[in-house]
Enzyme design. Structure first.
Site, PDB file in Angstrom:
ATOM      1  N   TYR A 184      -1.467  -6.042   0.000  1.00 23.58           N
ATOM      2  CA  TYR A 184      -0.216  -5.451   0.487  1.00 23.58           C
ATOM      3  C   TYR A 184      -0.446  -4.712   1.810  1.00 23.58           C
ATOM      4  O   TYR A 184       0.299  -4.898   2.780  1.00 23.58           O
ATOM      5  CB  TYR A 184       0.335  -4.507  -0.586  1.00 23.58           C
ATOM      6  CG  TYR A 184       1.701  -3.946  -0.297  1.00 23.58           C
ATOM      7  CD1 TYR A 184       2.834  -4.742  -0.405  1.00 23.58           C
ATOM      8  CD2 TYR A 184       1.854  -2.609   0.085  1.00 23.58           C
ATOM      9  CE1 TYR A 184       4.097  -4.215  -0.154  1.00 23.58           C
ATOM     10  CE2 TYR A 184       3.113  -2.078   0.335  1.00 23.58           C
ATOM     11  CZ  TYR A 184       4.228  -2.888   0.220  1.00 23.58           C
ATOM     12  OH  TYR A 184       5.472  -2.371   0.476  1.00 23.58           O
ATOM     13  N   SER A 193       5.568  -0.378   5.929  1.00 25.77           N
ATOM     14  CA  SER A 193       5.276   0.568   4.841  1.00 25.77           C
ATOM     15  C   SER A 193       4.401   1.660   5.446  1.00 25.77           C
ATOM     16  O   SER A 193       3.831   1.472   6.529  1.00 25.77           O
ATOM     17  CB  SER A 193       4.523  -0.177   3.732  1.00 25.77           C
ATOM     18  OG  SER A 193       3.896   0.727   2.845  1.00 25.77           O
TER      19      SER A 193
END
Ligand SMILES: NC(=O)c1ccc[n+]([C@@H]2O[C@H](COP(=O)([O-])OP(=O)(O)OC[C@H]3O[C@@H](n4cnc5c(N)ncnc54)[C@H](O)[C@@H]3O)[C@@H](O)[C@H]2O)c1
Length: 238
Positions: free
Chosen positions: A141, A128
């Protein structure tokens, strides 16, 4: 793309029941790869919670048997939700690490002999932009995605002598079922990412799948150990 670009490839794609994983599966299939797909839900070849102990070993065994071998791994399964640091419970933090990181480690470990034997193995992990930066409310995350990038680089170093490449695609904000609730509840969050991208739009799952297919292909044969931002130029404006 040529229908035979990935002919002969035998790939596991996880998270293939939705979003980016589904688009990756469609792209690799269209390019001629054989696939064995997995997810906790959806129309896939193997349905399981891949964070569960033993799930990835079973996935690898089934994929090997179904395809007569295995040379490519694209673990796309992942979870995300906003949780402020204050009051963040242990359980959710650990769950995010299990799904986004530990399951990826187990998949690669359990398939390492197959990838070495193939001589031209490919691993494409999904990180990401939060593999490189943080974001409010995403401590679990971001920790998991930073770790996936580091893991991918270590794998690239260790398996390079066996002809295996490992790269980490780092999507920006992509319109999928994962991001839909946050974008619906916080329209300003959606606008933030639309405006942050140099290309002034959210990404689509196919924007990621096309780059994954390139990294799996022979065109990317000398590329390994990279984190690749596929973010419409969002990080270029950081
Ligand atoms: N959408 C984005 O903006 C974005 C940005 C950066 C990275 N990513 C990453 O891309 C990947 C795919 O995300 P997406 O946006 O397509 O989300 P998604 O929710 O549409 O797809 C994720 C899939 O993973 C599966 N999954 C989740 N936990 C699982 C488990 N324990 N076992 C098996 N399957 C499981 C889900 O069932 C789902 O089908 C994730 O790793 C995510 O972190 C997404």
């Amino acid at each position: 793309m040529a229908a035979d670009r990935l002919a002969g490839r035998r790939a596991i794609v996880t998270g293939a029941g939705s979003g980016i994983g589904a688009a990756v599966a469609a792209r690799l299939r269209a390019d001629g790869a054989r696939l064995f797909t997995a997810d906790v839900k959806g129309a896939v070849d193997f349905t399981a919670d891949l964070a569960g102990a033993g799930a990835n070993a079973e996935l690898v065994a089934r994929a090997r048997a179904a395809m007569g071998g295995l040379d490519t791994l694209v673990p796309c399964a992942g979870i995300s939700a906003f949780h402020p640091l204050e009051g963040h419970d242990d359980g959710y933090f650990l769950r995010v690490l299990e799904v986004n990181l530990v399951a990826v480690f187990r998949l690669v470990r359990d398939a390492v002999a197959d990838l070495k034997a193939a001589g031209n193995g490919r691993i494409v992990t999904i990180g990401s932009t939060t593999s490189s930066y943080g974001d409010d409310g995403l401590c679990a995350y971001a920790a998991s995605k930073h770790a996936v990038l580091g893991f991918t680089r270590a794998v690239a170093a260790e398996l390079g002598p066996f002809g295996v490449t490992a790269n980490c695609v780092q999507p920006g904000a992509i319109a999928t079922p994962m991001t839909a609730p946050a974008f619906a509840e916080m329209p300003q969050y959606r606008s933030f990412w639309e405006n942050k991208a140099s290309l002034r739009r959210l990404g689509q799952p196919e924007d990621i799948a096309d780059v994954v297919a390139f990294l799996v292909s022979d065109d990317a044969r000398f590329m390994s150990g990279h984190g690749v931002w596929v973010d419409g130029g969002a990080m270029a404006r950081h």
